[in-house]
Design a protein around this motif. Structure first.
Motif, PDB file in Angstrom:
ATOM      1  N   HIS A  56      11.282  72.100  87.544  1.00  0.00           N
ATOM      2  CA  HIS A  56      12.532  72.151  86.764  1.00  0.00           C
ATOM      3  C   HIS A  56      12.571  71.138  85.607  1.00  0.00           C
ATOM      4  CE1 HIS A  56      13.671  68.579  89.048  1.00  0.00           C
ATOM      5  NE2 HIS A  56      14.733  68.436  88.276  1.00  0.00           N
ATOM      6  N   ASP A  57      11.871  70.015  85.754  1.00  0.00           N
ATOM      7  CA  ASP A  57      11.942  68.955  84.729  1.00  0.00           C
ATOM      8  C   ASP A  57      10.655  68.844  83.911  1.00  0.00           C
ATOM      9  OD1 ASP A  57      14.506  67.930  84.764  1.00  0.00           O
ATOM     10  OD2 ASP A  57      14.068  66.302  86.165  1.00  0.00           O
ATOM     11  N   ASP A  77      18.971  68.584  92.422  1.00  0.00           N
ATOM     12  CA  ASP A  77      18.723  67.590  91.377  1.00  0.00           C
ATOM     13  C   ASP A  77      19.636  66.364  91.534  1.00  0.00           C
ATOM     14  OD1 ASP A  77      17.363  66.757  89.117  1.00  0.00           O
ATOM     15  OD2 ASP A  77      18.681  67.792  87.724  1.00  0.00           O
ATOM     16  N   ARG A  81       9.176  60.517  87.136  1.00  0.00           N
ATOM     17  CA  ARG A  81       9.630  61.910  86.995  1.00  0.00           C
ATOM     18  C   ARG A  81       8.798  62.858  87.855  1.00  0.00           C
ATOM     19  NH1 ARG A  81      14.492  63.350  85.996  1.00  0.00           N
ATOM     20  NH2 ARG A  81      14.475  61.375  84.861  1.00  0.00           N
ATOM     21  N   HIS A 101      19.776  74.145  85.001  1.00  0.00           N
ATOM     22  CA  HIS A 101      19.896  73.105  86.036  1.00  0.00           C
ATOM     23  C   HIS A 101      20.709  71.903  85.552  1.00  0.00           C
ATOM     24  CE1 HIS A 101      16.333  70.911  84.256  1.00  0.00           C
ATOM     25  NE2 HIS A 101      16.945  69.869  84.754  1.00  0.00           N
ATOM     26  N   HIS A 126      10.187  62.420  91.321  1.00  0.00           N
ATOM     27  CA  HIS A 126      11.486  63.104  91.348  1.00  0.00           C
ATOM     28  C   HIS A 126      11.275  64.620  91.503  1.00  0.00           C
ATOM     29  CE1 HIS A 126      15.450  64.577  90.094  1.00  0.00           C
ATOM     30  NE2 HIS A 126      14.865  65.225  89.090  1.00  0.00           N
ATOM     31  N   ARG A 164      17.323  59.503  94.635  1.00  0.00           N
ATOM     32  CA  ARG A 164      18.619  59.244  93.979  1.00  0.00           C
ATOM     33  C   ARG A 164      19.399  58.181  94.755  1.00  0.00           C
ATOM     34  NH1 ARG A 164      18.314  61.497  88.904  1.00  0.00           N
ATOM     35  NH2 ARG A 164      18.437  63.766  88.904  1.00  0.00           N
TER      36      ARG A 164
HETATM   37 FE   LIG Z   1      15.771  66.620  87.567  1.00  0.00          FE
END
Ligand SMILES: [Fe+2]
Ligand SMILES: [Fe+2]
Length: 196
Positions: free
Chosen positions: A52-53, A129, A20, A111, A23, A135
């Motif tokens: 954002h995460d 994202d 994460r 998001h 990411h 990804r």
């Molecule tokens: Fe994300």
């Protein structure tokens, strides 16, 4: 705004697992690229993507406790969609801890769901994202091509994918996601903003 990069990175390192964290850095870079492409503040976009995460790896128990501490009442739909919690809790945490402005906070908050009338920054984080460097889901190359045409063209597919998946699993679709999807559909049909 004076950003404190080292503090944010330390906070993320503490809260996120390796996947994460990577990411988050990748989304930050993609946000900066999209900001350059579409005329948004590149520094702000980078930090929004980076953070954002921030609540993504919190346990359900901790996140529910955070909601309770902050008097955040979930709708039935939200209570039944734990995937949305990190965006809701993360945005409140970031506002309280670092005092980011409303636009920054909204880009984190929405998001995952999207919403009606998203700002340029919100659209950038939403798209980034889906297409960040790590990804590799089927269709990601199409998404990367779409974002070069327009953010909305990319969002359209992202929202379709999200709604499709929820409907297939007979899961409730958050009203903000429906509103975001409707917005994009109407924009496509009425590009000049005339809906009548
Ligand atoms: Fe994300
Ligand atoms: Fe997320």
């Amino acid at each position: 705004m004076n950003y404190d990069k080292e503090t944010y990175l330390a906070d993320l390192r503490f809260r996120l697992d390796d996947y994460r964290f990577a990411h988050s850095v990748n989304v930050a870079h993609t946000c900066r690229e999209l900001a350059k492409m579409y005329g948004e503040n590149e520094e702000k976009a980078w930090y929004t993507g980076l953070l954002h995460d921030i609540f993504k790896n919190e346990t359900k128990e901790n996140t529910l406790a955070f909601f309770a501490e902050n008097n955040i009442v979930l709708t039935d739909c939200e209570r039944n969609a734990p995937k949305l919690w990190h965006a809701m809790a993360g945005s409140v945490y970031l506002q309280k801890t670092y005092g980011f402005d409303e636009e920054f906070i909204r880009a984190v908050r929405y998001h995952t769901t999207g919403r009606a009338n998203m700002s340029l920054l919100e659209k950038i984080v939403f798209c980034a994202d889906f297409i960040s460097a790590e990804r590799d889901y089927p269709g990601v190359d199409d998404m990367r091509e779409r974002v070069k045409i327009s953010l909305e063209y990319c969002m359209e597919e992202g929202l379709r994918f999200t709604i499709d998946e929820l409907v297939n699993d007979l899961c409730p679709v958050h009203p903000d996601t429906i509103h975001a999807f409707n917005d994009i559909c109407l924009l496509k049909r009425f590009p000049n903003g005339k809906k009548e």
